[in-house]
Design a protein around this motif. Structure first.
Motif, mmCIF file in Angstrom:
data_model
loop_
_atom_site.group_PDB
_atom_site.id
_atom_site.type_symbol
_atom_site.label_atom_id
_atom_site.label_comp_id
_atom_site.label_asym_id
_atom_site.label_seq_id
_atom_site.Cartn_x
_atom_site.Cartn_y
_atom_site.Cartn_z
ATOM 1 N N VAL A 106 53.132 29.409 46.603
ATOM 2 C CA VAL A 106 52.549 28.121 46.453
ATOM 3 C C VAL A 106 51.050 28.278 46.948
ATOM 4 C CG1 VAL A 106 52.723 25.794 46.706
ATOM 5 C CG2 VAL A 106 54.646 27.293 46.110
ATOM 6 N N LEU A 107 51.086 28.416 48.369
ATOM 7 C CA LEU A 107 49.757 28.704 48.906
ATOM 8 C C LEU A 107 48.829 29.338 47.974
ATOM 9 C CD1 LEU A 107 48.395 27.399 51.375
ATOM 10 C CD2 LEU A 107 48.881 29.563 52.610
ATOM 11 N N GLY A 108 49.335 30.625 47.896
ATOM 12 C CA GLY A 108 48.462 31.440 47.056
ATOM 13 C C GLY A 108 47.651 31.070 45.684
ATOM 14 N N VAL A 109 48.631 30.452 44.961
ATOM 15 C CA VAL A 109 48.391 29.791 43.735
ATOM 16 C C VAL A 109 47.412 28.567 43.876
ATOM 17 C CG1 VAL A 109 48.937 28.370 41.585
ATOM 18 C CG2 VAL A 109 50.378 30.537 42.633
ATOM 19 N N SER A 110 47.555 27.893 44.908
ATOM 20 C CA SER A 110 46.631 26.657 45.453
ATOM 21 C C SER A 110 45.481 27.393 45.545
ATOM 22 C CB SER A 110 47.230 25.987 46.522
ATOM 23 O OG SER A 110 48.516 25.521 46.180
ATOM 24 N N VAL A 111 45.144 28.469 46.331
ATOM 25 C CA VAL A 111 43.881 28.870 46.562
ATOM 26 C C VAL A 111 43.261 29.412 45.436
ATOM 27 C CG1 VAL A 111 42.853 30.976 47.938
ATOM 28 C CG2 VAL A 111 44.335 29.497 49.146
ATOM 29 N N PHE A 112 43.908 30.052 44.720
ATOM 30 C CA PHE A 112 43.505 30.343 43.309
ATOM 31 C C PHE A 112 42.943 29.494 42.634
ATOM 32 C CE2 PHE A 112 43.530 31.705 38.833
ATOM 33 C CZ PHE A 112 43.047 33.075 38.900
ATOM 34 N N GLY A 113 43.559 28.359 42.443
ATOM 35 C CA GLY A 113 42.999 27.141 41.694
ATOM 36 C C GLY A 113 41.843 26.572 42.317
ATOM 37 N N LEU A 114 41.621 26.571 43.683
ATOM 38 C CA LEU A 114 40.419 26.113 44.414
ATOM 39 C C LEU A 114 39.239 27.149 44.082
ATOM 40 C CD1 LEU A 114 39.215 24.377 46.345
ATOM 41 C CD2 LEU A 114 39.872 25.861 48.196
ATOM 42 N N TYR A 115 39.462 28.431 44.146
ATOM 43 C CA TYR A 115 38.498 29.132 43.780
ATOM 44 C C TYR A 115 38.081 29.153 42.283
ATOM 45 C CZ TYR A 115 38.754 31.630 48.355
ATOM 46 O OH TYR A 115 38.610 31.997 49.703
ATOM 47 N N LEU A 116 38.919 28.809 41.610
ATOM 48 C CA LEU A 116 38.643 28.722 39.999
ATOM 49 C C LEU A 116 37.744 27.547 39.665
ATOM 50 C CD1 LEU A 116 39.135 29.545 36.880
ATOM 51 C CD2 LEU A 116 41.215 28.363 36.946
ATOM 52 N N MET A 171 37.662 34.298 35.117
ATOM 53 C CA MET A 171 38.898 34.523 35.841
ATOM 54 C C MET A 171 38.736 35.534 37.040
ATOM 55 S SD MET A 171 40.822 32.405 34.945
ATOM 56 C CE MET A 171 42.400 32.858 35.414
ATOM 57 N N ALA A 172 37.660 36.247 36.732
ATOM 58 C CA ALA A 172 37.674 37.535 37.690
ATOM 59 C C ALA A 172 37.188 37.009 39.003
ATOM 60 C CB ALA A 172 36.405 38.655 37.161
ATOM 61 N N PHE A 173 36.446 35.755 38.915
ATOM 62 C CA PHE A 173 35.926 35.533 40.291
ATOM 63 C C PHE A 173 37.101 34.669 41.169
ATOM 64 C CE2 PHE A 173 32.158 35.581 37.915
ATOM 65 C CZ PHE A 173 31.138 35.783 38.895
ATOM 66 N N PRO A 174 37.897 33.935 40.837
ATOM 67 C CA PRO A 174 39.101 33.623 41.743
ATOM 68 C C PRO A 174 40.180 34.649 41.933
ATOM 69 C CG PRO A 174 39.500 32.733 39.253
ATOM 70 C CD PRO A 174 37.871 33.129 39.525
ATOM 71 N N LEU A 175 40.047 35.458 41.265
ATOM 72 C CA LEU A 175 41.017 36.759 41.549
ATOM 73 C C LEU A 175 40.297 37.372 42.657
ATOM 74 C CD1 LEU A 175 43.192 38.992 40.986
ATOM 75 C CD2 LEU A 175 41.767 40.086 39.603
ATOM 76 N N ALA A 176 38.938 37.586 42.881
ATOM 77 C CA ALA A 176 38.370 38.331 43.977
ATOM 78 C C ALA A 176 38.363 37.293 45.290
ATOM 79 C CB ALA A 176 37.048 38.716 43.524
ATOM 80 N N GLY A 177 38.255 36.284 44.868
ATOM 81 C CA GLY A 177 38.323 35.214 46.048
ATOM 82 C C GLY A 177 39.936 35.284 46.741
ATOM 83 N N ALA A 178 40.823 34.913 46.020
ATOM 84 C CA ALA A 178 42.206 35.005 46.327
ATOM 85 C C ALA A 178 42.546 36.077 47.062
ATOM 86 C CB ALA A 178 43.116 34.370 45.178
ATOM 87 N N GLY A 179 42.017 37.323 46.430
ATOM 88 C CA GLY A 179 42.551 38.424 46.882
ATOM 89 C C GLY A 179 41.851 38.782 48.495
ATOM 90 N N VAL A 186 32.897 34.387 50.611
ATOM 91 C CA VAL A 186 31.751 35.565 50.726
ATOM 92 C C VAL A 186 32.156 36.725 49.697
ATOM 93 C CG1 VAL A 186 31.206 37.537 52.327
ATOM 94 C CG2 VAL A 186 31.656 35.270 53.228
ATOM 95 N N PHE A 187 33.155 37.292 49.471
ATOM 96 C CA PHE A 187 33.402 38.240 48.576
ATOM 97 C C PHE A 187 33.419 37.842 47.059
ATOM 98 C CE2 PHE A 187 36.645 41.319 46.161
ATOM 99 C CZ PHE A 187 35.693 42.365 46.487
ATOM 100 N N MET A 188 34.192 36.498 47.012
ATOM 101 C CA MET A 188 33.825 36.112 45.337
ATOM 102 C C MET A 188 32.509 35.963 44.920
ATOM 103 S SD MET A 188 35.719 32.831 43.781
ATOM 104 C CE MET A 188 34.228 31.474 43.874
ATOM 105 N N LEU A 189 31.637 35.766 45.854
ATOM 106 C CA LEU A 189 30.112 35.276 45.514
ATOM 107 C C LEU A 189 29.192 36.278 45.610
ATOM 108 C CD1 LEU A 189 29.984 31.497 46.183
ATOM 109 C CD2 LEU A 189 30.599 32.625 44.041
ATOM 110 N N SER A 190 29.784 37.465 46.111
ATOM 111 C CA SER A 190 29.051 38.488 46.599
ATOM 112 C C SER A 190 28.094 39.153 45.577
ATOM 113 C CB SER A 190 29.712 39.813 47.188
ATOM 114 O OG SER A 190 30.525 40.272 46.054
#
Length: 559
Positions: free
Chosen positions: A13-23, A115-123, A144-148
């Motif tokens: 649940v936490l991971g999905v929430s973080v992915f949604g935030l980055y999305l 969709m690649a951006f929240p994947l990078a951020g959440a990972g 930092v990684f997502m927007l690198s």
């Protein structure tokens, strides 16, 4: 860092929430600037995005016909070609193909990029959270990684490398499996490591090579710090057993096609692709929103897709401070070491300045990558700047470590304000400028069956194929089948279409060559010598625009 705050919520649940935030963050940064071109232009620069549109078309076609997705009979007809060393990226292409059925090919490609951006951020968040045990600090580290600049630069058209978000997930599972003391936890983490390894293989071969680099240096570190190398070797074998089982069929497929078609990958290094010192301190890449402000300070040659090495005038010092402040933690020290190793490798085999090789007193300035590039697997990615993806990933750990240190020493409110300030600096320093390129206009064919001959270099003919669905004489792959090209060169018409400096065949010979392969249409560049000869030979004009002249072949054509 076990005393830092960490949510007790369910990890999924936490991971999905973080992915949604980055999305949401990614959508707000990427979509508004291109809203007026969302359905008429692809994210990227001319060329490569069309290749990934074709990949989605081919994956959809092969899966629904139960065909092997790693071999196509639609390119380089009538021979076909393996796609094992082509960036066919089944995971991204399947997502793209599925979205195409819902929203059409253009919007599907844009959403696949998004969709690649929240994947990078959440990972990256998950990796930082494992090391720091702090959700808020890790959220900024993931940003930092997502927007690198590495990820931003891949929006130009490298959909394979854009999905490097699987890399921190792989590394998280590797560290988790190595640390597991309970046999059940080790087996569970090893299985997840296998799944993430398979995801890397199906999304980006280059990222699989980066994962091999991470594994190698972690093995050395573990053997140095944690256990004797013999015991470390046994542990790594146990950890990677599920991985070897899962990827064995793919490895066999790659090996078989490479042997059959003599298509071994080579380490292709071009100095023009390598960063130089100014690349690391100036945001000169065109995918940076600050590029116009600093362009006059550097050579135009630095504005290149593989020279995306800007570390951030604000971000880099904060991350380096985090490495120093968190140096008591073993994994933070490991992250710092990996950051510097791949920062050095990213410079390439020779030091450059203003796109020229540096020499001191006639002695060339050689760098460690000059040796590393010859190491099998580990040095296989010829563009050295791409190794910087690992450094950016570790910068996220440095940022998270800095904020964890602050949370231990300041009040909760002050530490939270610092986290918000750091996130704002990341958003400003790594601000994006997303490129777009207009879609080529549709091209009609002669109203009869037949193959299409388009032997021009580039991806345009493959894009047309996604519309007409005819087998293509020609094609564009990152590693084309040399045996097929040699066979084409034995046919006078195809040899001439590939190279207009060769003698043009007679009209009789040309018609015989094309009709024997059931070619109904020929694509050439308008105004070219090919275009003029086809007109003289009485081919039927079908379509003409700024990019393509389409000619129908006189006489019968069937496939």
């Amino acid at each position: 860092m076990a005393d830092a705050s960490q949510s007790n919520g369910h990890p999924l649940v936490l991971g999905v929430s973080v992915f949604g935030l980055y999305l949401v963050v990614a959508a707000l940064l990427i979509l508004p600037p291109i809203a007026d071109r969302f359905s008429t232009a692809l994210i990227g620069i001319p060329g490569d995005p069309l290749e990934f549109v074709w990949n989605a078309w081919w994956i959809d076609r092969s899966l629904f016909s139960f065909a092997n997705p790693y071999f196509t009979d639609q390119l380089f007809a009538p021979y076909g070609s393996p796609l094992v060393w082509h960036s066919v990226v089944p995971l991204q292409s399947s997502l793209n193909a599925g979205l195409t059925k819902l929203v059409g090919p253009v919007a599907a490609y844009q959403l696949t990029v998004l969709m690649a951006f929240p994947l990078a951020g959440a990972g990256s968040w998950a990796l930082c959270r494992f090391i720091t045990r702090d959700n808020l600090a890790s959220a900024v580290g993931g940003l930092v990684f997502m927007l690198s600049p590495f990820i931003a630069s891949k929006t130009m058209g490298h959909l394979n490398l854009l999905y490097c978000g699987f890399l921190p997930i792989f590394y998280l599972n590797l560290l988790r499996a190595l640390e597991a003391e309970d046999p059940r936890a080790l087996r569970r983490s090893a299985r997840w490591l296998g799944v993430s390894s398979l995801a890397l293989m199906l999304s980006s071969l280059a990222c699989a090579f980066f994962a091999a680099n991470l594994t190698f240096f972690t093995f050395l570190w573990w053997g140095w710090k944690k256990a004797p190398f013999r015991e470390t070797s046994r542990r790594f074998l146990r950890v990677f057993r599920p991985t070897l089982i899962l990827i064995a069929p793919l490895l066999a497929l790659f090996l078989g096609y490479s042997l059959a078609y003599d298509m071994w990958p080579s380490s292709r290094s071009n100095y023009a692709y390598n960063p130089e010192p100014l690349s690391y301190v100036l945001p000169v890449l065109s995918t940076s929103a600050h590029q116009a402000s600093v362009a006059h300070l550097a050579s135009p040659g630095l504005d290149h897709i593989e020279a995306a090495a800007y570390l951030g005038l604000f971000v880099a010092p904060l991350c380096l401070a985090g490495f120093w402040l968190g140096r008591r933690e073993p994994f933070v020290r490991l992250a710092a070491g990996l950051f510097f190793i791949f920062l050095i490798f990213s410079l390439g085999p020779k030091l450059l300045w203003d796109r020229e090789v540096v020499e001191w007193g006639g002695i060339t300035a050689y760098l460690p990558f000059g040796i590393w590039r010859h190491v099998p697997i580990l040095g296989s990615v010829g563009q050295s700047g791409r190794y910087l993806v690992i450094s950016y990933m570790m910068m996220g750990v440095g940022m998270a470590s800095l904020l964890v240190w602050a949370r231990k020493r300041f009040s909760s409110k002050a530490a939270s304000l610092l986290a918000v300030a750091c996130a704002a600096l990341v958003l400003f320093d790594f601000a994006l400028a997303i490129p777009t390129t207009p879609l080529p206009p549709p091209v009609p064919l002669a109203n009869r069956p037949g193959r299409v001959a388009d032997l021009r270099p580039g991806t345009l003919g493959m894009y047309y194929q996604t519309q007409h669905s005819r087998p293509l004489i020609g094609g564009h792959l990152s590693r084309p089948p040399e045996s097929v090209l040699a066979a084409y060169d034995k046919v006078a018409t195809y040899a001439w279409l590939r190279d207009a400096s060769r003698p043009a065949p007679s009209r009789t010979q040309m018609l015989a060559d094309l009709q024997s392969d059931h070619v109904g249409d020929v694509c050439v560049s308008p105004g070219s010598k090919h275009d003029q000869v086809l007109q003289q030979y009485g081919f039927k004009p079908v379509h003409r625009d700024a990019l393509t002249a389409m000619w129908g072949v006189p006489g019968p054509a069937s496939d």
